[in-house]
Every structure is written in C-alpha cells, then in structure tokens.
Design a protein around this motif. Structure first.
Motif: not given
Length: 449
Positions: A184-190
């Motif tokens: 998946n592509i999620g909200y992390c290391h933004l």
C-alpha cells in the motif's frame, strides 16, 4: 553462508586487503557476540559504540578477518575501506549475485512484515525459504539478511523499509528482485517524502532493478498503486477485494477467535481457507501470498496449508486473550492508515471496545491534522472509549471529541489504565514504536492474570 574468499570480498567492495587472500569467510556480522570460527567482523562506528574496539575479542573468538575504516589495534587479517556500511552493501550485492533462486522483495507503508510472514508461510510448504528476520529491513539489515543465505535455500523473501528518497534504490541494487510486492501507499515518513505521491515515487524505485522477466504484485485496492499498471513492459498483477483486481478475495465469515473464513480467487483455482487473524487486511496479504505461490507452481492444497499456518510476529495484531479481557497488541508501529485498519477490526468485536492510541511519528508538517482526522475516524467508528497518549495524540483526542481519557505520557497512562479497563473489554493498543506502548500491554497482562 556460502564460503567466499577474502580476495572476493576485498574486490567486491574495492577494499585494501592486508592478509591472506585465500582465507574463506563463512559468516559476516556486525555484532561481536555473533562471532564464530570463519567470521568476518564488520566494525561499524555508531553514535555510542565504535565496533573497532571489539576487534581483538572477535579475533580471539574465531574471526578470520575484520572489515575496518582504520587499522586494527591487534594483529589480524583486515580489509580497509572508507565506509564499513557502504562496503557491506557492496559485498551483499556481490554475494546475492552468486544465487539464481527467486528473490521476492516486499515494501509498503503498512503490513510489510505481516505480508512477508504470510508469503514465507505459504512458500515454505514447497520451498526452503530464507526470510528477513525481525526488523532487518534497512540499509544495514538487508545486507545482513543476504549474508545469511545458504546454498540449500530455494527462495529468498526480503523485506525492504525506507524513510526517504533513494534509499529504496540502494536496497534494490542489492536485492535485484525477481518478484516485487507493494502492499500500500500510506501516510508515513512524510517529513522526508512530503505526500502520498512522494511515498509512491520512493517505494517504486525498486522497479528499476526488477528482473526483466520478473513479476509485480500490488494491492489494487490502493488508489495510488492502481495507477502503476506496468513498468518497463512488465504488467502489474493486482490483488485485493475490489472486483477490478486480477486476484480477488471474498470474506465469508469472521470469527473473532478462530480467524476469517474467506475465498481466494486465483487464476487457476478458488481456495477456501481460514486466515488466523482478526485483521481483514490479512486476507489481502493471504491473497498476495497465494497469487505468488500459484505463479511458482504450488498446488491449492499447499497454499491453503500455508495460509492457515501463518503466525504473527512481535507486537503486530497479536491477539492476547486473558481471563477477563481481549488485548490486540499492535504497538510495534503506527501511522494513520494502519490505525484506521486496526480500529476497523476492533469495531467487529462484541462488548465494550477501547482504543489506546499514541503518537504517530514522522508524519511531517501535517502531523497535527492527520492525528485530528484519525481521531474523527475513531469517533465515527463508534469505539466506546478512546485513551490517547502523547503530545501529538492530544490532537487525536480532540478529533475523537474528547471521548475517553487523555494522558501526556506512557507512564501516566500505565499508572491508570487498569482502572479504565473493565472485564469483558476488547482493547486495542497501538502507537509508533518509540512510544514504548509495550509497557501498557505488560501492565494489562499483569493486572488481568
């Protein structure tokens, strides 16, 4: 490890060898406690400890060589390099080239480890599988994982984690995958990757190093991933619950004590099985593993057995059933995507449901907003009590309309949590790893013995 000579090692990392080039190395480690006969000890200069100070004791323990950035303070064979870490990656790239077995690389914002474990569980029904252990998925962990490959291994399943651009390029240069998986592509290391487009760009760097005859298995339920239909002529195989996917899963029934009964629709068969998890996304992970297994010639019976023998690792959706309460220990890590998935699973339980949620780190400039929106989701899901812990989690608590309790520190929460939890409760415990929410899990375990 296949035996390789010091000459091979020095050449692969452009190091300067001092010693007998014909000596064989049978293991490479960075931890002096793991040294044995035939080991090459790689001395890394860390923030607190300099590995060079351990070289004499490593030689006494049987090490045949040291990989160093400066001349050792003892007599030994050594290879001198500018950077031990860079050299290890170059050596790992060479060592990987000695194998012709399939290499499977796994990345994603959420579920890398659980997917890696599910794929390994399935493939082990037919193959001798080598897999990433623990969280050895970064620029040091991946080389150390590669070095543990033995001659009798038939498949390597390698987890790859990143936090910034070009990291995946460095990892994929080593692994050179034959099969690439993105969960998946999620909200992390933004704080480094900025937004979801940045996450997608960083994760898909691996595709530049995919075998030209390789395969790609992406979760097609993810809108960002679904845009990657092909790469360099390789068509993506999408899996998931949505009907648009090539490989599809259907949940039949969820039993919160035995797991999720489901159907996995593959190219050549339909497999009915029970995924031993309370998390619905584990069905997608099982589907991914099944698709890969089928592509590698496994039978439906082998795939079913592998899925049903899956076991969770560490504090990842680990369901602990005490005498009076149920704990979902998922405190290994957290981001908005994974918290929503875990809260959705919590909502399926009967009785009073409590979500103990802590700070989600590395979310960049929108961290307050993302915490607030996650709190809104928890409130809308109908969770009975929210226990928010940490400075950032205050925004989550506000988003949840202050429904429950707020504590600024883990220790403060631990001191009061037994008074909040009641007999019959199901309790989700989730936060970023640095929050040390294992203290809360341990307190609940002790109190409800």
């Amino acid at each position: 490890m296949k035996p390789i000579t010091l000459k091979e090692i020095a050449k692969s990392c452009s190091g300067q060898l001092f010693g007998d080039e014909n000596i064989l190395v049978t293991s490479i480690v960075t931890d002096s406690r793991q040294v044995k006969d035939g080991t090459m000890f790689a001395a890394i200069k860390g923030e607190r400890v300099d590995g060079h100070t351990f070289i004499p004791q490593c030689i006494d323990a049987g090490a045949v060589c040291a990989l160093v950035e400066e001349k050792p303070q003892c007599e030994c064979n050594y290879i001198l390099v500018d950077s031990t870490l860079v050299a290890l990656k170059k050596i790992a790239e060479y060592y990987r080239s000695l194998f012709t077995i399939p290499f499977i690389s796994i990345t994603g914002s959420v579920g890398k480890t659980s997917t890696k474990e599910m794929i390994s569980s399935v493939l082990s029904q037919k193959f001798n599988v080598h897999k990433t252990q623990g969280n050895f998925n970064n620029e040091l962990g991946v080389p150390l994982t590669i070095f543990k490959l033995e001659e009798d291994h038939e498949i390597a399943v390698i987890e790859m984690g990143i936090s910034g651009f070009t990291e995946m390029t460095r990892l994929a240069t080593i692994v050179r995958p034959d099969i690439s998986v993105i969960t998946n592509i999620g909200y992390c290391h933004l704080e480094n990757l900025i937004d979801l487009d940045g996450v997608l760009k960083a994760k898909t760097e691996m595709l530049e190093f995919l075998n030209p005859d390789g395969k790609m298995f992406f979760c097609g339920d993810d809108e960002k991933l679904y845009t990657v239909k092909e790469h360099n002529g390789i068509k993506t195989s999408f899996y998931g619950f949505d009907s648009r996917n090539e490989y599809k899963a259907e949940i039949i029934e969820t039993d919160l004590f035995t797991g999720i009964a489901c159907k996995l629709y593959l190219k050549n068969s339909v497999i009915e099985c029970t995924v031993p998890s309370v998390e619905s996304h584990m069905v997608a992970n099982a589907l991914c593993a099944a698709a890969i297994g089928e592509s590698l010639g496994m039978t439906p019976e082998q795939i079913k057995c592998g899925v049903e023998n899956y076991k969770t690792v560490g504090s990842r959706s680990n369901v602990i059933r005490k005498n009076d309460i149920t704990i979902i220990d998922d405190c290994y890590n957290a981001n908005p995507t994974s918290v929503r998935a875990s809260v959705s699973s919590l909502a399926k339980f009967t009785g009073r449901k409590v979500a103990i949620i802590g700070d989600m780190k590395e979310l960049g400039t929108n961290e307050n907003k993302l915490h607030f929106e996650t709190g809104q989701f928890i409130y809308d899901t109908g969770i009975d009590e929210v226990v928010a812990v940490g400075e950032l989690a205050k925004h989550l608590f506000d988003g949840a309309k202050s429904k429950g309790y707020y504590y600024s520190t883990v220790d403060e929460c631990t001191a009061h949590i037994a008074d909040i939890i009641q007999k019959g409760d199901t309790v989700l415990v989730k936060a970023s790893h640095s929050m040390h929410f294992d203290k809360i899990v341990n307190e609940l375990n002790s109190h409800f013995e």
